[in-house]
Design a protein around this motif. Structure first.
Motif, mmCIF file in Angstrom:
data_model
loop_
_atom_site.group_PDB
_atom_site.id
_atom_site.type_symbol
_atom_site.label_atom_id
_atom_site.label_comp_id
_atom_site.label_asym_id
_atom_site.label_seq_id
_atom_site.Cartn_x
_atom_site.Cartn_y
_atom_site.Cartn_z
ATOM 1 N N ILE A 32 0.707 -1.348 0.038
ATOM 2 C CA ILE A 32 -0.040 0.005 0.052
ATOM 3 C C ILE A 32 0.905 1.129 -0.034
ATOM 4 O O ILE A 32 0.640 2.118 -0.804
ATOM 5 C CB ILE A 32 -1.050 0.043 1.244
ATOM 6 C CG1 ILE A 32 -2.116 -1.061 0.846
ATOM 7 C CG2 ILE A 32 -1.551 1.446 1.421
ATOM 8 C CD1 ILE A 32 -2.852 -1.273 2.349
ATOM 9 N N ASN A 33 1.959 1.269 0.801
ATOM 10 C CA ASN A 33 2.965 2.255 0.786
ATOM 11 C C ASN A 33 3.351 2.563 -0.369
ATOM 12 O O ASN A 33 3.816 3.686 -0.809
ATOM 13 C CB ASN A 33 3.813 2.434 1.902
ATOM 14 C CG ASN A 33 3.356 2.385 3.213
ATOM 15 O OD1 ASN A 33 2.034 3.250 3.440
ATOM 16 N ND2 ASN A 33 3.706 2.111 4.479
ATOM 17 N N SER A 34 3.758 1.563 -1.044
ATOM 18 C CA SER A 34 4.511 1.431 -2.662
ATOM 19 C C SER A 34 3.455 2.367 -3.670
ATOM 20 O O SER A 34 3.888 3.089 -4.333
ATOM 21 C CB SER A 34 5.066 0.240 -2.750
ATOM 22 O OG SER A 34 5.409 0.218 -4.439
ATOM 23 N N LEU A 35 2.483 1.625 -3.463
ATOM 24 C CA LEU A 35 1.144 2.484 -4.268
ATOM 25 C C LEU A 35 1.101 3.868 -4.151
ATOM 26 O O LEU A 35 0.777 4.459 -5.232
ATOM 27 C CB LEU A 35 -0.043 1.620 -4.284
ATOM 28 C CG LEU A 35 -0.238 0.343 -4.642
ATOM 29 C CD1 LEU A 35 -1.422 -0.458 -4.088
ATOM 30 C CD2 LEU A 35 -0.099 0.176 -6.058
ATOM 31 N N ARG A 36 1.073 4.260 -2.813
ATOM 32 C CA ARG A 36 0.884 5.689 -2.505
ATOM 33 C C ARG A 36 2.100 6.382 -3.055
ATOM 34 O O ARG A 36 1.959 7.381 -3.605
ATOM 35 C CB ARG A 36 0.727 5.887 -1.042
ATOM 36 C CG ARG A 36 -0.662 5.206 -0.460
ATOM 37 C CD ARG A 36 -0.735 5.730 1.064
ATOM 38 N NE ARG A 36 -0.366 7.061 1.352
ATOM 39 C CZ ARG A 36 0.245 7.118 2.400
ATOM 40 N NH1 ARG A 36 0.434 6.106 3.405
ATOM 41 N NH2 ARG A 36 0.589 8.495 2.840
ATOM 42 N N SER A 37 3.362 5.937 -2.801
ATOM 43 C CA SER A 37 4.456 6.685 -3.290
ATOM 44 C C SER A 37 4.466 6.766 -4.691
ATOM 45 O O SER A 37 4.963 7.733 -5.326
ATOM 46 C CB SER A 37 5.739 5.785 -2.809
ATOM 47 O OG SER A 37 6.787 6.384 -3.311
ATOM 48 N N ASN A 38 4.133 5.740 -5.230
ATOM 49 C CA ASN A 38 4.131 5.638 -7.004
ATOM 50 C C ASN A 38 3.125 6.768 -7.351
ATOM 51 O O ASN A 38 3.753 7.179 -8.751
ATOM 52 C CB ASN A 38 3.934 4.122 -7.436
ATOM 53 C CG ASN A 38 4.855 3.566 -7.394
ATOM 54 O OD1 ASN A 38 6.365 3.751 -7.162
ATOM 55 N ND2 ASN A 38 4.949 1.966 -7.352
ATOM 56 N N MET A 39 1.792 6.878 -6.927
ATOM 57 C CA MET A 39 0.952 7.984 -7.339
ATOM 58 C C MET A 39 1.872 9.326 -7.657
ATOM 59 O O MET A 39 1.717 9.844 -8.846
ATOM 60 C CB MET A 39 -0.063 8.105 -6.552
ATOM 61 C CG MET A 39 -0.927 6.794 -6.158
ATOM 62 S SD MET A 39 -1.505 6.134 -7.883
ATOM 63 C CE MET A 39 -2.808 7.152 -8.343
ATOM 64 N N ALA A 92 12.949 -5.300 -3.089
ATOM 65 C CA ALA A 92 11.791 -5.672 -2.136
ATOM 66 C C ALA A 92 10.585 -4.389 -2.345
ATOM 67 O O ALA A 92 10.833 -3.647 -3.047
ATOM 68 C CB ALA A 92 12.175 -5.200 -0.552
ATOM 69 N N VAL A 93 9.442 -5.130 -2.208
ATOM 70 C CA VAL A 93 8.357 -4.326 -2.459
ATOM 71 C C VAL A 93 8.386 -2.938 -1.630
ATOM 72 O O VAL A 93 8.709 -3.052 -0.457
ATOM 73 C CB VAL A 93 7.021 -5.101 -2.003
ATOM 74 C CG1 VAL A 93 5.935 -4.290 -2.094
ATOM 75 C CG2 VAL A 93 6.744 -6.175 -3.051
ATOM 76 N N GLY A 94 8.056 -1.845 -2.315
ATOM 77 C CA GLY A 94 8.300 -0.445 -1.767
ATOM 78 C C GLY A 94 9.559 0.150 -1.816
ATOM 79 O O GLY A 94 9.819 1.414 -1.686
ATOM 80 N N ALA A 95 10.472 -0.505 -2.270
ATOM 81 C CA ALA A 95 11.735 -0.001 -2.606
ATOM 82 C C ALA A 95 11.786 0.327 -4.113
ATOM 83 O O ALA A 95 11.291 -0.099 -5.040
ATOM 84 C CB ALA A 95 12.831 -1.288 -2.469
ATOM 85 N N ALA A 96 12.449 1.447 -4.338
ATOM 86 C CA ALA A 96 12.803 1.976 -5.469
ATOM 87 C C ALA A 96 13.870 1.321 -6.350
ATOM 88 O O ALA A 96 14.799 0.991 -5.771
ATOM 89 C CB ALA A 96 13.301 3.482 -5.635
ATOM 90 N N VAL A 97 13.507 1.015 -7.518
ATOM 91 C CA VAL A 97 14.643 0.289 -8.384
ATOM 92 C C VAL A 97 15.924 1.129 -8.814
ATOM 93 O O VAL A 97 15.656 2.379 -9.161
ATOM 94 C CB VAL A 97 14.002 -0.344 -9.687
ATOM 95 C CG1 VAL A 97 14.913 -1.054 -10.503
ATOM 96 C CG2 VAL A 97 12.760 -1.376 -9.358
ATOM 97 N N PRO A 98 16.983 0.560 -8.499
ATOM 98 C CA PRO A 98 18.152 1.690 -8.718
ATOM 99 C C PRO A 98 18.295 1.809 -10.178
ATOM 100 O O PRO A 98 17.899 1.152 -10.952
ATOM 101 C CB PRO A 98 19.536 0.793 -8.229
ATOM 102 C CG PRO A 98 18.929 -0.543 -8.085
ATOM 103 C CD PRO A 98 17.373 -0.740 -8.117
ATOM 104 N N THR A 99 19.273 2.983 -10.275
ATOM 105 C CA THR A 99 19.608 3.444 -11.684
ATOM 106 C C THR A 99 21.019 3.033 -11.865
ATOM 107 O O THR A 99 22.058 3.389 -11.002
ATOM 108 C CB THR A 99 19.581 4.875 -11.948
ATOM 109 O OG1 THR A 99 18.004 5.175 -11.817
ATOM 110 C CG2 THR A 99 20.095 5.221 -13.195
ATOM 111 N N PRO A 100 21.463 2.148 -12.685
ATOM 112 C CA PRO A 100 20.508 1.126 -13.593
ATOM 113 C C PRO A 100 20.228 -0.207 -12.752
ATOM 114 O O PRO A 100 20.714 -0.192 -11.748
ATOM 115 C CB PRO A 100 21.689 0.940 -14.692
ATOM 116 C CG PRO A 100 22.968 0.890 -14.068
ATOM 117 C CD PRO A 100 22.885 1.843 -13.283
ATOM 118 N N PRO A 101 19.217 -0.809 -13.097
ATOM 119 C CA PRO A 101 18.699 -0.702 -14.591
ATOM 120 C C PRO A 101 17.745 0.117 -14.997
ATOM 121 O O PRO A 101 17.215 0.312 -16.226
ATOM 122 C CB PRO A 101 17.998 -2.193 -14.541
ATOM 123 C CG PRO A 101 17.606 -2.471 -12.951
ATOM 124 C CD PRO A 101 18.762 -1.703 -12.274
#
Length: 150
Positions: A32-39, A92-101
């Motif tokens: 849920i926190n991931s969804l909120r952050s992603n908005m 992990a769910v809620g974590a941002a995917v690093p750059t890269p990829p």
């Protein structure tokens, strides 16, 4: 467990139940926190893509979308053999995917290769709506829609 619950059931029961409830609810709260952050991130990326397409002289950064789906995905559907993917550290769910990829900006987004899109698909555990016959540009466009929340 709050003080009212502890008083009602006793401290021993509250101490035993509290960690179990936290363990059961934790993954759902992370999603849920991931969804909120992603908005917020979707809107920022949507604006960056819009302005990059309409005012390309000003480079804008993209914001990495947080992972929403637990697990590790399978590579994207392709016609032919599946490429050998390099080791990808789980996110992990809620974590941002690093750059890269994750691409740092619109230029990097528009130069993603099939292999890079495969890696992103595995990391996010999402196929972005990509189909077997999609060209590389269509695949990039579908990933762009994913990071913009479309």
């Amino acid at each position: 467990v709050g003080p009212a619950v502890a008083a009602a059931v006793g401290p021993a029961v509250a101490a035993a139940v509290g960690p179990a409830v936290a363990a059961a609810v934790g993954p759902a709260v992370a999603a849920i926190n991931s969804l909120r952050s992603n908005m917020r991130i979707f809107k920022r990326n949507e604006n960056a893509v819009y302005y990059e397409r309409n005012q390309p002289a000003i480079a804008r950064l993209l914001f990495a979308v947080s992972k929403e789906t637990p697990g590790v995905g399978i590579p994207l559907p392709i016609a032919g053999p599946v490429p050998v993917l390099p080791f990808i550290a789980p996110v992990a769910v809620g974590a941002a995917v690093p750059t890269p990829p994750f691409p740092a900006n619109y230029g990097a987004l528009q130069s993603l290769t099939h292999l890079q899109l495969h890696i992103l698909s595995v990391v996010y555990n999402d196929n972005f709506g990509i189909l077997v016959g999609d060209s590389i540009q269509v695949r990039r466009d579908k990933f762009t829609n994913f990071i913009c929340g479309c």
